[in-house]
Scaffold this active site. Structure first.
Site, PDB file in Angstrom:
ATOM      1  N   GLU A 177      14.542  46.604  45.179  1.00 20.34           N
ATOM      2  CA  GLU A 177      15.651  47.003  44.288  1.00 20.34           C
ATOM      3  C   GLU A 177      15.171  47.780  43.065  1.00 20.34           C
ATOM      4  O   GLU A 177      15.507  47.444  41.920  1.00 20.34           O
ATOM      5  CB  GLU A 177      16.458  45.765  43.860  1.00 20.34           C
ATOM      6  CG  GLU A 177      17.230  45.159  44.994  1.00 20.34           C
ATOM      7  CD  GLU A 177      18.253  44.096  44.581  1.00 20.34           C
ATOM      8  OE1 GLU A 177      18.246  43.660  43.430  1.00 20.34           O
ATOM      9  OE2 GLU A 177      19.058  43.710  45.444  1.00 20.34           O
ATOM     10  N   GLU A 296      19.105  42.528  52.391  1.00 24.68           N
ATOM     11  CA  GLU A 296      19.735  41.458  51.609  1.00 24.68           C
ATOM     12  C   GLU A 296      21.240  41.596  51.809  1.00 24.68           C
ATOM     13  O   GLU A 296      21.827  42.621  51.445  1.00 24.68           O
ATOM     14  CB  GLU A 296      19.404  41.539  50.113  1.00 24.68           C
ATOM     15  CG  GLU A 296      17.994  41.095  49.790  1.00 24.68           C
ATOM     16  CD  GLU A 296      17.710  40.995  48.301  1.00 24.68           C
ATOM     17  OE1 GLU A 296      18.618  40.608  47.535  1.00 24.68           O
ATOM     18  OE2 GLU A 296      16.575  41.316  47.914  1.00 24.68           O
TER      19      GLU A 296
HETATM   20  O1  AHR Z   1      18.696  37.272  46.541  1.00 21.47           O
HETATM   21  C1  AHR Z   1      18.734  37.137  45.148  1.00 21.47           C
HETATM   22  C2  AHR Z   1      18.338  38.416  44.425  1.00 21.47           C
HETATM   23  O2  AHR Z   1      19.292  39.393  44.702  1.00 21.47           O
HETATM   24  C3  AHR Z   1      17.050  39.073  44.854  1.00 21.47           C
HETATM   25  O3  AHR Z   1      15.935  38.540  44.207  1.00 21.47           O
HETATM   26  C4  AHR Z   1      17.247  40.493  44.446  1.00 21.47           C
HETATM   27  O4  AHR Z   1      16.538  41.381  45.254  1.00 21.47           O
HETATM   28  C5  AHR Z   1      18.749  40.687  44.513  1.00 21.47           C
HETATM   29  O5  AHR Z   1      19.257  41.229  43.346  1.00 21.47           O
END
Ligand code: AHR
Length: 515
Positions: A177, A296
């Site tokens: 990210e 994610e």
């Molecule tokens: O999954 C929780 C968080 O969400 C992770 O650390 C990050 O990559 C995202 O913002």
């Protein structure tokens, strides 16, 4: 096409194949965050702990969940992480502050232990390198440590630490990210693209067989969404294999109809990234097609977490807020409606099997997770466990796109949301057809008629439903089986499969195919 509410029709044609189902879409994510690792999958004092301190009740549930890959060790955590801290004798590993989650990291679990744990659950490790505060050399060192053959200092160090055979890790995330201002070492798309391009080039020089993931956007609402992907891919295209996508959804302002339509945003995300990637492909005259790693995705009550963090920061004016090991963070408790949305997000990922060839449910244990644990106590399944586990177990073969006739509704955010969401897989070898479906209606039962062009429907082999009179019902430690899958109502009539979908429900039906 629309039908009266409560009477959807959907047809699948075995000749209209999207792509073979890639089992990497059933990946998950383990971050050093809250109680995911410590007091989650690892708890040396627990009655079920093995010699490494891993909870067997948790590994059993992870196996039942059917996880194919596990992304590790972060997440935001990775941008402040030194992988060397987590190897070698445990008693001499450093304790450090993790700035991403305001926690203390003991480093009792590192890559050697995690590689052993991944074998217990039969999952492929997908490893992230730190490009927030580190760079090319540290990524190469980690690669050599985990995958190198005996005879170099780093590979021999792994062997001395118990990793006799190289771990053979193929998939690597180039940071995490990096578009997010919250990320330690956050960069512009151009700065990140250049760093990721140099890192990817060096890693592919070391091993051309690696599969590398460049960071895409942290959500479709990011101000740089779209442009970020274009710039990053221009810098990395020939040396990476995936662009990542991250998306979290939650009910906002009590608007359940919009929440139930979350998959429309995921589809928009996939469509936008696909077209941006294809534009870069054309501009570069490349013959390679970029895939998406949706590494994610989940339901996350993020707004509540952000409000709690803001309140804590507001009173911590002198920087004395306590730093603790494995604090209870992001321990969202999931409802039936959350499970239905998770099921429809997974349907969307599968329906895009031609471009989404890897995905990671974020996360796996305790932290926005399908599996919860109590220290010294039980482990249990959240509502969201079930659509994931059943999809992973029952989807197989190739993905077939639906042609649906269903009613639609409008929400505060989306103009036209189909009430029925669906996808199917067709397994020619096992001679079975599996359909996954969601009814988004709050008040109408959908009697769904499913037709299979070119395939004769035999008997129903399995049919499961997630639904409840209370769409906000949850599983808890004291009532872990409040929500479980029940048998779905199905029948085969006039050559069609008929499935009854109550309001706010998810279902899977497996049929054997006749001659
Ligand atoms: O999954 C929780 C968080 O969400 C992770 O650390 C990050 O990559 C995202 O913002």
């Amino acid at each position: 096409m629309t039908t009266p509410a409560g009477h959807s029709r959907v047809s699948f044609d075995r000749d209209l194949v999207v792509a073979p189902l890639n089992r990497r879409v059933f990946g998950a994510f383990v971050e050093h965050l809250g109680r995911c690792v410590y007091d989650g999958l690892y708890e040396p004092g627990h009655p079920t702990a093995d010699g490494d301190g891993f909870r067997r009740d948790v590994t059993d549930l992870v196996t039942e969940l059917g996880v194919s890959t596990v992304r590790y060790p972060g997440g935001n955590f990775v941008s402040g992480y030194r992988w060397e801290d987590g190897v070698g004798p445990r008693e001499s590993r450093p304790r450090r502050r993790d700035l991403a989650w305001h926690s203390l990291e003991t480093n009792q679990i590192g890559i050697d232990e995690f590689a052993r744990w991944s074998r217990l659950v039969d999952a492929e490790v997908m490893l992230a390198v730190n490009l927030g505060t580190r760079g090319v050399l540290e990524a190469l060192d980690l690669l050599e440590y985990v995958n190198g053959a005996a005879g170099t200092t780093l590979a021999d160090q792994r062997i001395a630490n118990g990793g006799v055979e190289p771990y053979g890790i193929r998939m690597w995330c180039l940071g995490n990210e990096m578009d997010g201002p919250w990320q330690i070492g956050h960069m512009t798309a151009l700065d990140y693209g250049k760093l990721a391009g140099r890192t990817a080039s060096a890693m592919k020089t070391a091993d051309p067989g690696l599969e590398l993931v460049a960071c895409g956007s942290s959500g479709s609402q990011m101000p740089t969404f779209g442009e970020w992907e274009r710039v990053v891919l221009e810098q990395t295209y020939e040396n990476v294999d995936y662009i990542s996508a991250h998306a979290y959804y939650q009910i906002l302002d009590g608007d359940l109809p919009t929440f139930l339509a979350s998959a429309l945003d995921m589809q928009y995300f996939i469509d936008t990234v696909t077209s941006n990637a294809d534009q870069v492909k054309a501009a570069l005259g490349s013959s390679k097609t970029m895939n998406i790693s949706f590494d994610e995705w989940n339901i996350w009550y993020l707004k509540e977490h952000q409000e709690q963090e803001a309140a804590l920061a507001a009173v911590d004016t002198d920087g004395t807020r306590e730093w603790t090991v494995a604090p209870r963070l992001l321990e969202d408790v999931y409802t039936v409606a959350d499970a239905v949305v998770l099921g429809s997000l997974l349907i969307t990922l599968i329906r895009n099997a031609d471009r989404v060839t890897s995905a990671s449910l974020a996360q796996l244990v305790n932290v926005i997770a399908p599996i919860m644990t109590e220290p010294g106590g039980p482990a249990w399944r959240q509502t969201t466990f079930y659509p994931f586990a059943l999809t992973s177990r029952l989807a197989s073969g190739v993905v077939l796109a639906p042609r649906a006739e269903t009613s639609s509704y409008a929400t505060g955010r989306f103009d036209e949301v189909p009430l029925l969401d669906s996808v199917a897989t067709y397994d020619e070898i096992a001679r079975r057809f599996t359909v996954f479906a969601v009814n988004r209606s709050l008040d109408t039962t959908d009697e769904v008629e499913i037709n299979l062009a070119g395939l004769a429907i035999g008997e129903v082999v399995e049919a499961w439903l997630i639904a409840d009179d209370d769409p906000f019902a949850v599983n808890t430690m004291s009532e872990p089986d409040r929500v479980v899958p029940v048998a779905a109502i199905t029948r085969v009539q006039d050559g069609a499969l008929r499935v009854t979908l109550p309001p706010v429900s998810w279902a899977v039906v497996v049929v054997a195919l006749g001659d």
